[in-house]
Design an enzyme around this catalytic site. Structure first.
Site, PDB file in Angstrom:
ATOM      1  N   THR A  71       0.838  -1.205   0.000  1.00 38.26           N
ATOM      2  CA  THR A  71       0.000   0.000   0.000  1.00 38.26           C
ATOM      3  C   THR A  71       0.872   1.253   0.000  1.00 38.26           C
ATOM      4  OG1 THR A  71      -1.783  -1.176   1.122  1.00 38.26           O
ATOM      5  CG2 THR A  71      -1.819   1.229   1.271  1.00 38.26           C
ATOM      6  N   ASN A 111      -6.294  -9.342  -7.546  1.00 34.31           N
ATOM      7  CA  ASN A 111      -6.219 -10.128  -6.313  1.00 34.31           C
ATOM      8  C   ASN A 111      -7.403 -11.054  -6.066  1.00 34.31           C
ATOM      9  OD1 ASN A 111      -6.817  -7.174  -6.082  1.00 34.31           O
ATOM     10  ND2 ASN A 111      -7.747  -7.823  -4.162  1.00 34.31           N
ATOM     11  N   GLN A 159       0.370  -9.002  -6.048  1.00 32.08           N
ATOM     12  CA  GLN A 159      -0.143 -10.374  -6.101  1.00 32.08           C
ATOM     13  C   GLN A 159       0.672 -11.286  -6.993  1.00 32.08           C
ATOM     14  OE1 GLN A 159      -2.263 -12.173  -4.512  1.00 32.08           O
ATOM     15  NE2 GLN A 159      -3.277 -10.602  -3.312  1.00 32.08           N
ATOM     16  N   HIS A 166       4.267  -9.620   2.369  1.00 27.75           N
ATOM     17  CA  HIS A 166       3.493 -10.696   3.013  1.00 27.75           C
ATOM     18  C   HIS A 166       2.733 -11.571   2.031  1.00 27.75           C
ATOM     19  CE1 HIS A 166      -0.738  -8.995   3.101  1.00 27.75           C
ATOM     20  NE2 HIS A 166      -0.058  -7.913   2.798  1.00 27.75           N
ATOM     21  N   THR A 168      14.991   5.517   9.961  1.00 30.18           N
ATOM     22  CA  THR A 168      16.005   4.461  10.098  1.00 30.18           C
ATOM     23  C   THR A 168      15.456   3.161   9.516  1.00 30.18           C
ATOM     24  OG1 THR A 168      16.858   5.549  12.060  1.00 30.18           O
ATOM     25  CG2 THR A 168      17.454   3.237  11.782  1.00 30.18           C
ATOM     26  N   CYS A 176     -20.793 -10.244   3.461  1.00 31.57           N
ATOM     27  CA  CYS A 176     -22.173 -10.713   3.632  1.00 31.57           C
ATOM     28  C   CYS A 176     -22.517 -11.032   5.076  1.00 31.57           C
ATOM     29  CB  CYS A 176     -22.450 -11.904   2.736  1.00 31.57           C
ATOM     30  SG  CYS A 176     -21.243 -13.193   2.889  1.00 31.57           S
TER      31      CYS A 176
HETATM   32  C1  LIG Z   1      -3.180  -6.183  -5.733  1.00 32.73           C
HETATM   33  C2  LIG Z   1      -2.805  -5.667  -4.387  1.00 32.73           C
HETATM   34  N1  LIG Z   1      -2.215  -4.464  -4.273  1.00 32.73           N
HETATM   35  C3  LIG Z   1      -1.846  -3.970  -3.081  1.00 32.73           C
HETATM   36  C4  LIG Z   1      -2.045  -4.662  -1.922  1.00 32.73           C
HETATM   37  C5  LIG Z   1      -1.657  -4.039  -0.608  1.00 32.73           C
HETATM   38  O1  LIG Z   1      -0.468  -4.601  -0.102  1.00 32.73           O
HETATM   39  P1  LIG Z   1      -0.126  -4.483   1.488  1.00 32.73           P
HETATM   40  O2  LIG Z   1      -1.086  -5.377   2.183  1.00 32.73           O
HETATM   41  O3  LIG Z   1       1.297  -4.974   1.586  1.00 32.73           O
HETATM   42  O4  LIG Z   1      -0.236  -3.076   1.875  1.00 32.73           O
HETATM   43  C6  LIG Z   1      -2.664  -5.912  -1.984  1.00 32.73           C
HETATM   44  C7  LIG Z   1      -2.965  -6.675  -0.729  1.00 32.73           C
HETATM   45  O5  LIG Z   1      -4.055  -7.171  -0.549  1.00 32.73           O
HETATM   46  C8  LIG Z   1      -3.043  -6.440  -3.248  1.00 32.73           C
HETATM   47  O6  LIG Z   1      -3.638  -7.624  -3.355  1.00 32.73           O
END
Ligand SMILES: Cc1ncc(COP(=O)(O)O)c(C=O)c1O
Length: 372
Positions: free
Chosen positions: A70, A149, A177, A199, A235, A320
């Site tokens: 992000t 995703n 992804q 992650h 840092t 949902c």
């Molecule tokens: C396509 C896509 N972009 C960006 C992200 C965001 O990554 P992060 O969770 O490392 O901030 C995700 C995570 O779900 C993702 O699937």
């Protein structure tokens, strides 16, 4: 428990944890200190940077570590917008993007920077010709995800990158992804900027990176001291950066062994064999991540079905609550009707997934679908 939600996140590989541990224990020196405690930490961070660069065919000094995907995408998009306001004030992206791309673009509207959202086909894929049509004289950035995703569809990044390059427009690719699942090559994609999320790649949460092509100027996102080649203040997070470096090495090794789509295909064949036309595939039939199987069970609510699969971790794009199922924004943008969208479940396999786990899930799923 059967974990089939590797697109949501992956476990940290034990080899990654082991590589990180020295930097959480005795190796606490500041990498910016030139003394004996700082130097080995600096070397470890730079070695990790080299590994991340190798994974995407970049140069080490084109990699800046971030807190995740992000942050990388926020930096790419906002940084491109503010680098030189005279260059233009319009951006292009697509309707099935992650909020990490759509959010910054919406925020930039406050500063008079507009964007065009180009639609996708029923498989979630954009037509590069439609991106070209959306280009204006004032377009400064095209941002395109490599892999979607929810459904796993692979976007035509190389073609769109060629359009951007020929028009002198910056091209940002969100590879959060796709990295580690399919080859990612910034040269083949013509990418100027590329987002990485640790992650999703068997590294921990809270680490990522942004690739910035040599010569491409974007504004800083985090202002401070001169870390990360003067691009990102603060840092450095040595342990996490080393973890991402190790994860990149493991990904290079994993990708050298083939495409790894066998389990996904086996899963789909088994589902079809037992459920026939009670199950339909969402996403592109072939141009899709080897991890991802997004399927709909028309007439069912995906979340309700999932609740019947005892101990199975997967996800529904739909938010949902009983009686109030909302179809996924992504499936809706693909033109999928409400009933099918509400019946969707995303299964995503990972490196530890076994055939036995898939057999067990298909059995539970078949019972749940046929019984209701
Ligand atoms: C396509 C896509 N972009 C960006 C992200 C965001 O990554 P992060 O969770 O490392 O901030 C995700 C995570 O779900 C993702 O699937």
């Amino acid at each position: 428990m059967i974990y089939l939600d590797y697109n949501a996140t992956t476990p940290t590989d034990p080899a990654v944890t082991n590589a990180m541990l020295p930097f959480l224990r005795g190796q606490y020196g500041n990498p910016n200190s030139s003394h004996a405690m700082g130097r080995p930490v600096r070397e470890a961070i730079e070695s990790a940077r080299t590994s991340v660069a190798r994974l995407i065919n970049a140069k080490p000094d084109e990699i800046s570590f971030t807190s995740g995907g992000t942050e990388a995408s926020n930096w790419a998009i906002k940084g491109a917008a503010f680098a030189d306001r005279r260059r233009g004030d319009h951006m292009i992206t697509i309707s099935v993007e992650h909020p990490a791309t759509l959010g910054p673009m919406q925020w930039l509207e406050k500063f008079g920077i507009s964007h065009t959202i180009v639609g996708v086909d029923q498989h979630g894929r954009v037509d590069p010709a439609q991106i070209e049509t959306a280009v204006q004289d004032n377009t400064i950035l095209i941002s395109l995800m490599h892999a979607q995703n929810e459904v796993g569809t692979l976007e035509p990044v190389a073609e769109v990158g060629a359009i951007a390059r020929s028009r002198g427009i910056l091209f940002h690719v969100d590879a959060a992804q796709s990295l580690g699942k399919v080859p990612v090559d910034v040269e083949a994609m013509n990418a100027d900027l590329l987002s990485i999320a640790g992650h999703k790649l068997y590294a921990p949460k809270g680490i990522g990176a942004l690739y910035i092509r040599s010569g491409v100027e974007i504004d800083k996102f985090i202002h401070g001291a001169g870390q990360e080649h003067g691009r990102r203040g603060g840092t450095e997070n040595a342990a996490m950066s080393v973890g991402l470096g190790k994860a990149a090495e493991l990904a290079i090794e994993y990708l050298s062994k083939g495409s790894h789509s066998e389990l996904r295909d086996y899963f789909w064949q088994q589902m079809q064999a037992t459920l026939g036309n009670r199950v339909v595939l969402n996403g592109h039939p072939t141009e899709r991540l080897p991890s991802t199987l997004n399927v709909s069970f028309p007439g069912h609510v995906g979340g309700n079905l999932l609740a019947k699969l005892d101990g199975v971790c997967a996800s529904t794009g739909a938010a949902c609550h009983s009686g109030d199922a909302k179809p996924s924004r992504v499936l809706t943008a693909m033109g999928i009707d409400r009933e099918r969208a509400i019946g969707a479940i995303r299964f995503s396999v990972g490196r530890p997934t076994t055939r036995e786990e898939i057999d067990a899930v298909v059995k539970m799923l078949t019972q749940a679908v046929i019984a209701t």
